[in-house]
Scaffold this motif. Structure first.
Motif, PDB file in Angstrom:
ATOM      1  N   THR A  95       0.854  -1.188   0.000  1.00 14.56           N
ATOM      2  CA  THR A  95       0.000   0.000   0.000  1.00 14.56           C
ATOM      3  C   THR A  95       0.885   1.230   0.000  1.00 14.56           C
ATOM      4  OG1 THR A  95      -0.205  -0.084   2.404  1.00 14.56           O
ATOM      5  CG2 THR A  95      -1.882  -1.190   1.121  1.00 14.56           C
ATOM      6  N   GLY A  96       1.024   1.833  -1.175  1.00 19.18           N
ATOM      7  CA  GLY A  96       2.015   2.887  -1.328  1.00 19.18           C
ATOM      8  C   GLY A  96       1.456   4.264  -1.579  1.00 19.18           C
ATOM      9  N   SER A  97       0.330   4.615  -0.992  1.00 17.82           N
ATOM     10  CA  SER A  97      -0.211   5.961  -1.121  1.00 17.82           C
ATOM     11  C   SER A  97       0.087   6.753   0.145  1.00 17.82           C
ATOM     12  CB  SER A  97      -1.724   5.930  -1.353  1.00 17.82           C
ATOM     13  OG  SER A  97      -2.006   5.470  -2.644  1.00 17.82           O
ATOM     14  N   LEU A  98       0.364   8.031  -0.022  1.00 20.68           N
ATOM     15  CA  LEU A  98       0.638   8.890   1.118  1.00 20.68           C
ATOM     16  C   LEU A  98      -0.638   9.179   1.884  1.00 20.68           C
ATOM     17  CD1 LEU A  98       3.055  11.504  -0.450  1.00 20.68           C
ATOM     18  CD2 LEU A  98       3.655   9.713   1.165  1.00 20.68           C
ATOM     19  N   PRO A  99      -0.548   9.385   3.204  1.00 17.11           N
ATOM     20  CA  PRO A  99      -1.720   9.816   3.973  1.00 17.11           C
ATOM     21  C   PRO A  99      -2.288  11.111   3.414  1.00 17.11           C
ATOM     22  CG  PRO A  99       0.077   9.174   5.423  1.00 17.11           C
ATOM     23  CD  PRO A  99       0.637   9.202   4.027  1.00 17.11           C
ATOM     24  N   PHE A 100      -3.568  11.310   3.598  1.00 14.94           N
ATOM     25  CA  PHE A 100      -4.222  12.485   3.033  1.00 14.94           C
ATOM     26  C   PHE A 100      -3.586  13.789   3.497  1.00 14.94           C
ATOM     27  CE2 PHE A 100      -8.502  10.097   2.497  1.00 14.94           C
ATOM     28  CZ  PHE A 100      -7.940   9.389   1.462  1.00 14.94           C
ATOM     29  N   GLU A 101      -3.110  13.812   4.756  1.00 16.19           N
ATOM     30  CA  GLU A 101      -2.514  15.044   5.265  1.00 16.19           C
ATOM     31  C   GLU A 101      -1.295  15.442   4.433  1.00 16.19           C
ATOM     32  OE1 GLU A 101      -3.247  12.407   7.006  1.00 16.19           O
ATOM     33  OE2 GLU A 101      -4.884  13.071   8.307  1.00 16.19           O
ATOM     34  N   ALA A 102      -0.494  14.454   4.045  1.00 17.61           N
ATOM     35  CA  ALA A 102       0.687  14.737   3.234  1.00 17.61           C
ATOM     36  C   ALA A 102       0.290  15.206   1.845  1.00 17.61           C
ATOM     37  CB  ALA A 102       1.569  13.497   3.142  1.00 17.61           C
ATOM     38  N   VAL A 103      -0.759  14.626   1.302  1.00 18.65           N
ATOM     39  CA  VAL A 103      -1.242  15.029  -0.011  1.00 18.65           C
ATOM     40  C   VAL A 103      -1.715  16.471   0.009  1.00 18.65           C
ATOM     41  CG1 VAL A 103      -3.031  14.622  -1.734  1.00 18.65           C
ATOM     42  CG2 VAL A 103      -1.877  12.690  -0.664  1.00 18.65           C
ATOM     43  N   LYS A 104      -2.454  16.822   1.062  1.00 20.86           N
ATOM     44  CA  LYS A 104      -2.976  18.186   1.168  1.00 20.86           C
ATOM     45  C   LYS A 104      -1.849  19.203   1.231  1.00 20.86           C
ATOM     46  CE  LYS A 104      -6.019  21.118   3.933  1.00 20.86           C
ATOM     47  NZ  LYS A 104      -6.870  21.193   5.141  1.00 20.86           N
ATOM     48  N   SER A 105      -0.804  18.927   2.007  1.00 23.60           N
ATOM     49  CA  SER A 105       0.294  19.877   2.132  1.00 23.60           C
ATOM     50  C   SER A 105       1.037  20.008   0.814  1.00 23.60           C
ATOM     51  CB  SER A 105       1.259  19.424   3.238  1.00 23.60           C
ATOM     52  OG  SER A 105       1.873  18.192   2.906  1.00 23.60           O
ATOM     53  N   GLN A 186       8.901  14.204  -5.805  1.00 19.40           N
ATOM     54  CA  GLN A 186       7.987  14.343  -4.671  1.00 19.40           C
ATOM     55  C   GLN A 186       7.584  12.996  -4.071  1.00 19.40           C
ATOM     56  OE1 GLN A 186       7.111  17.211  -3.249  1.00 19.40           O
ATOM     57  NE2 GLN A 186       8.366  18.335  -4.721  1.00 19.40           N
ATOM     58  N   SER A 187       7.739  11.923  -4.833  1.00 15.29           N
ATOM     59  CA  SER A 187       7.309  10.612  -4.350  1.00 15.29           C
ATOM     60  C   SER A 187       8.410   9.971  -3.511  1.00 15.29           C
ATOM     61  CB  SER A 187       6.998   9.689  -5.531  1.00 15.29           C
ATOM     62  OG  SER A 187       8.203   9.228  -6.124  1.00 15.29           O
ATOM     63  N   HIS A 188       8.032   8.858  -2.885  1.00 14.26           N
ATOM     64  CA  HIS A 188       9.005   8.054  -2.149  1.00 14.26           C
ATOM     65  C   HIS A 188       9.244   6.742  -2.883  1.00 14.26           C
ATOM     66  CE1 HIS A 188       8.930  10.880   1.200  1.00 14.26           C
ATOM     67  NE2 HIS A 188       7.611  10.872   1.125  1.00 14.26           N
ATOM     68  N   ARG A 189       9.183   6.846  -4.217  1.00 19.69           N
ATOM     69  CA  ARG A 189       9.504   5.741  -5.112  1.00 19.69           C
ATOM     70  C   ARG A 189       8.626   4.516  -4.832  1.00 19.69           C
ATOM     71  NH1 ARG A 189      11.591  10.237  -6.366  1.00 19.69           N
ATOM     72  NH2 ARG A 189      13.810  10.392  -6.889  1.00 19.69           N
ATOM     73  N   CYS A 190       9.226   3.398  -4.420  1.00 17.24           N
ATOM     74  CA  CYS A 190       8.460   2.176  -4.156  1.00 17.24           C
ATOM     75  C   CYS A 190       7.855   2.165  -2.758  1.00 17.24           C
ATOM     76  CB  CYS A 190       9.347   0.944  -4.327  1.00 17.24           C
ATOM     77  SG  CYS A 190       9.518   0.399  -6.048  1.00 17.24           S
ATOM     78  N   LYS A 191       8.053   3.219  -2.006  1.00 16.30           N
ATOM     79  CA  LYS A 191       7.547   3.265  -0.638  1.00 16.30           C
ATOM     80  C   LYS A 191       6.175   3.929  -0.559  1.00 16.30           C
ATOM     81  CE  LYS A 191      11.123   1.283   1.221  1.00 16.30           C
ATOM     82  NZ  LYS A 191      11.005  -0.089   1.785  1.00 16.30           N
ATOM     83  N   SER A 192       5.992   5.012  -1.291  1.00 17.35           N
ATOM     84  CA  SER A 192       4.698   5.697  -1.286  1.00 17.35           C
ATOM     85  C   SER A 192       4.743   6.876  -2.252  1.00 17.35           C
ATOM     86  CB  SER A 192       4.340   6.205   0.124  1.00 17.35           C
ATOM     87  OG  SER A 192       5.298   7.151   0.560  1.00 17.35           O
ATOM     88  N   GLY A 193       3.586   7.433  -2.503  1.00 13.52           N
ATOM     89  CA  GLY A 193       3.453   8.586  -3.386  1.00 13.52           C
ATOM     90  C   GLY A 193       1.980   8.891  -3.558  1.00 13.52           C
ATOM     91  N   ASN A 194       1.651   9.809  -4.452  1.00 12.85           N
ATOM     92  CA  ASN A 194       0.241  10.058  -4.747  1.00 12.85           C
ATOM     93  C   ASN A 194       0.081  10.552  -6.171  1.00 12.85           C
ATOM     94  OD1 ASN A 194      -0.055  13.142  -4.790  1.00 12.85           O
ATOM     95  ND2 ASN A 194       1.035  12.804  -2.871  1.00 12.85           N
TER      96      ASN A 194
END
Length: 339
Positions: A95-105, A186-194
């Motif tokens: 599950t590699g999506s960023l939390p909503f708070e990170a997306v908003k910022s 802006q992403s964290h590659r295979c760790k997370s992103g949006n």
């Protein structure tokens, strides 16, 4: 050869006895079949650990499906390539999506490219007219992000760009998720992103390559982007108002839409039916692509494309409950690009 095989079986039996695990012999053939189907290979010691987890998941699936037959659930479960993982392992790997708070910022820092799609308040009941963008040739085949790369955000973003590119230019091109994994700062590659970051990267980068010119490897590599190999470009992106009516209108009038859901552990074992998550604990944050909607047995659903291969779910797709209180937050974070 026979002696070697015999000794291997004896060693495995000793390890099983020493570990205190007792396996269900009725599942022996199912275990062998599952390992063969998903090309799983383990050391003797690891096999004990993975078999134990797999059996726990099988029992969980069987109990759920029994309750489904009693009318307690609207979807069935089944084993898949993740059935030898614990819930924690799965969450960390897949599950590699960023939390909503990170997306908003992130959005607040790049709002020059943001537009907003709001529900127009159409009185027509759109739910009576099913939508499936696959029938319009706007959806590429289901692909697999791999067992150790949380790149769902990239697959969600490319799926939306592919759809818009097809609808505007007439040709469906499979775009490069690896281009995003390797190059999006802006992403964290295979760790997370949006998907929003992915759209922003494509805008600033003046395009994205195709899967053919920049193939997927499921690991982070050095950025190899070549401007001469650009296969698609976008001008901006649009956030959909965070409600199901707006999402429905966007899916109907725009095309495939990126979404990010929050679900519980049952999501990873989904097989068929309409997924409704009533569990209070949500551990999975995951980006996918809504490619349509419809109704089944008087129950509305979103038709969603995943990136876990065709052995997961219903040939790689999931029908998620629609008009049931924004279940799994499916409409809370939706977006699409403009080409």
């Amino acid at each position: 050869m026979k002696v070697s095989l015999f000794l291997g079986c004896v060693l495995l039996s000793i390890l099983v006895a020493a570990s205190g695990h007792t396996f269900d012999s009725r599942l022996d053939e199912d275990w062998k079949t599952w390992k063969s189907q998903h090309e799983k290979q383990y050391t003797e010691e690891e096999e004990i650990h993975r078999r134990s987890i797999w059996e726990d998941n099988v029992r969980y699936i069987e109990q759920h499906n029994l309750e489904y037959s009693m009318g307690k659930h609207t979807f069935t479960m089944g084993t898949n390539q993740f059935s030898d993982l614990t819930n924690k392992e799965f969450s960390e790997r897949m599950t590699g999506s960023l939390p909503f708070e990170a997306v908003k910022s992130t959005e607040e820092a790049i709002d020059e490219d943001i537009e907003f799609f709001e529900d127009k308040g159409n009185d027509d009941d759109l739910s009576n007219a099913p939508v499936d963008w696959r029938t319009k040739g706007a959806v590429t085949p289901v692909r697999d992000q791999g067992p150790d790369c949380g790149s769902c955000w990239a697959f969600s973003a490319t799926g939306a760009i592919e759809g818009q590119w097809k609808l505007k230019h007439g040709n469906l091109v499979s775009l490069s998720e690896q281009n995003l994994v390797d190059c999006d700062p802006q992403s964290h590659r295979c760790k997370s992103g949006n998907p929003i970051d992915a759209f922003q990267y494509v805008i600033k980068n003046k395009g994205i390559e195709s899967e053919q010119s920049y193939p997927y490897t499921a690991v982070k590599g050095n950025c190899r982007f070549q401007i001469q190999d650009v296969a698609a470009t976008i001008r901006s992106y649009t956030r959909v108002q965070a409600n199901e009516a707006a999402l429905e209108e966007a899916v109907q009038n725009i095309g495939p839409i990126t979404v990010t859901i929050i679900a519980s552990d049952s999501f990873r074992q989904y097989k068929q039916g309409i997924y409704y998550d009533s569990a209070p604990k949500k551990t999975i944050i995951h980006s996918m692509l809504v490619v349509g909607y419809g109704a089944e047995k008087n129950t509305n659903y979103w038709l969603v494309k995943n990136s876990w291969g065709t052995t997961w779910g219903d040939n790689g797709y999931i029908k998620m409950s629609k008009d049931r209180g924004n279940n799994c937050e499916i409409a809370s974070y939706a977006s699409y690009p403009t080409v």
